[in-house]
Enzyme design. Structure first.
Site, PDB file in Angstrom:
ATOM      1  N   SER A 183       0.794  -1.233   0.000  1.00  0.00           N
ATOM      2  CA  SER A 183       0.000   0.000   0.000  1.00  0.00           C
ATOM      3  C   SER A 183       0.825   1.281   0.000  1.00  0.00           C
ATOM      4  CB  SER A 183      -0.937   0.017   1.202  1.00  0.00           C
ATOM      5  OG  SER A 183      -0.200  -0.067   2.408  1.00  0.00           O
ATOM      6  N   HIS A 211      -5.148  -4.283  -2.140  1.00  0.00           N
ATOM      7  CA  HIS A 211      -4.953  -3.199  -3.117  1.00  0.00           C
ATOM      8  C   HIS A 211      -4.916  -3.703  -4.552  1.00  0.00           C
ATOM      9  CE1 HIS A 211      -4.203   0.144  -0.314  1.00  0.00           C
ATOM     10  NE2 HIS A 211      -3.817  -0.833   0.493  1.00  0.00           N
ATOM     11  N   LYS A 242     -11.646  -0.635  -0.916  1.00  0.00           N
ATOM     12  CA  LYS A 242     -10.785   0.031  -1.899  1.00  0.00           C
ATOM     13  C   LYS A 242     -11.483  -0.016  -3.271  1.00  0.00           C
ATOM     14  CE  LYS A 242      -7.137  -1.206   1.270  1.00  0.00           C
ATOM     15  NZ  LYS A 242      -7.345  -0.081   2.167  1.00  0.00           N
TER      16      LYS A 242
END
Ligand SMILES: Cc1ncc(COP(=O)(O)O)c(C=O)c1O
Length: 401
Positions: A183, A211, A242
């Site tokens: 990240s 991610h 996300k």
């Protein structure tokens, strides 16, 4: 006041004294996936994890509103009591089908998914092999389960192999944990080599695709899909916070007897389940992620544009172009100043300071969304370059590693 809090308070006060408090930003309004109002001014959002820009997707919003009207604002209960509705079960089935796994379980956050997965899969007497740059939720999950933790050097399969060899004669299962995209710097794990090390050692492998879900792989299943090693990954963790633009987390696997995890993962059992609105919008977001590959393509294009724009201006950038682009800062003072100046220019980024960053190095973390336009990215690059010049950071090589 406890002495360590006093030290933290003083450090925080020093950061906040430079301008706006970077850890206390409260947007007046969020206008879209790419813009918000802050202090009465419009700012461009260049520091979110809204990779596919789905937070305002009309289908997701409508699903959330409809579910709230029909089922209420919250479940007021745990998944193993009154907190499992049809929507949670349907979401798990949909996720499992999307990920091509036999089973999936949904947690209230991705943080809890890692706590639950790690603490339940690796217990006292077992071994967890964690990449040194692992997310806090991975470290915290390791503590909760009391397995022995061995850290290997970030993205270094040789170091992992070496450590697995040292542990070879010790009893207990070995579980390796890596992330699809890290990240802070946006780099990906060398998953094929990690899989080889896993095979040689007879270990298990968990990949946190927080991610990389919706971002990597032809279908958006993450790094394991992109690298063609999904069959070698025993456990997949991910989040809805996300790419899917909501909140929630999951663990998916082909493990026999998977459902027993539901009766041993404390972060699943001892907390309330996702509100119906979130279960419904996450479901729609998975459908959008599958049905609209053009979002992934736009994300790739935007990441490339930001990366190339900054590199062309002379910033030393680390990872390959991707949705996360981080500028290493020479020290904390400059980092805080840079972040404030950019905000004055109307660009919101993430300020990341140690110990949350690799090596404790201060970073200006930027991330793109598929929803950003080329003109917005050009404007952001121009602002970053102006601030870089004003602070004397351009033309001077920034320590990249
Ligand atoms: C690698 C990784 N895993 C897990 C999480 C936790 O996700 P959530 O926001 O859903 O709690 C994050 C969030 O930052 C993350 O970066």
């Amino acid at each position: 006041m406890l002495s360590h809090f006093r030290a933290l308070r003083d450090e925080h006060a020093a950061v906040a004294a430079i301008g706006r408090d970077p850890f206390g930003v409260a947007f007046d309004a969020v206008l879209s996936a790419t813009e918000a109002m802050l202090g009465g001014r419009r700012v461009l959002l260049l520091g979110t994890n809204n990779y596919l820009g789905l937070t305002f997707d009309p289908d997701c919003v409508e699903a959330a509103v409809t579910a709230t009207r029909a089922l209420g604002t919250g479940t007021t209960g745990s998944r193993i009591a009154n907190g499992t509705y049809g929507g949670h079960a349907a979401l798990e089935a949909r996720l499992a089908a999307f990920l091509r796994r036999r089973a999936a379980m949904v947690f209230t956050t991705g943080y809890q998914a890692n706590l639950g997965a790690l603490a339940t899969l690796a217990r006292r007497g077992d071994h967890l092999l964690l990449d040194a740059d692992s997310h806090a939720s991975i470290y915290d999950g390791a503590r909760l389960g009391h397995a022995q933790v061995t850290r290997f050097r970030h993205n270094d399969p040789d170091d992992l192999r070496r450590r697995l060899r040292i542990l070879a004669s010790q009893p207990g299962e070995k579980l390796i944990v890596a992330e699809g995209i890290y990240s802070m710097l946006g780099d990906t794990a060398p998953l094929r080599e990690i899989v080889e090390a896993k095979r040689e050692a007879g270990a298990w492998l968990l990949v946190d695709e927080a991610h990389s879900l919706g971002v990597l792989g032809e279908s958006g299943r993450g790094l394991a899909e992109a690298e063609g090693v999904e069959r070698e990954v025993d456990f997949v963790v991910g989040t809805f916070s996300k790419s899917l633009g909501a909140i929630g987390g999951f663990l998916a696997s082909d493990l026999d007897g998977f459902d027993a995890l539901r009766l041993s993962a404390r972060p699943y059992m001892f907390t309330a389940s996702l509100p119906p609105a979130i279960a419904a919008s996450a479901m729609r977001a998975i459908e959008a992620m599958e049905a609209r590959p053009e979002l992934r393509e736009a994300l790739r294009r935007n990441g490339r544009q930001l990366h190339q724009g900054l590199a062309a201006a002379g910033f030393g950038l680390g990872a390959m172009p991707g949705p996360i682009v981080s500028l290493p800062m020479p020290d904390q003072g400059v980092a805080v100043l840079f972040w404030n100046r950019l905000l004055e220019e109307g660009v919101y980024t993430n300020l990341a300071l140690g110990p949350a960053t690799p090596g404790g190095r201060p970073l200006l973390r930027m991330s793109v969304s598929a929803a950003l336009t080329p003109a917005q990215i050009d404007a952001a690059v121009a602002a970053i370059v102006r601030v870089g010049h004003a602070l004397g950071l351009l033309g001077v090589p920034l320590a990249a590693e």
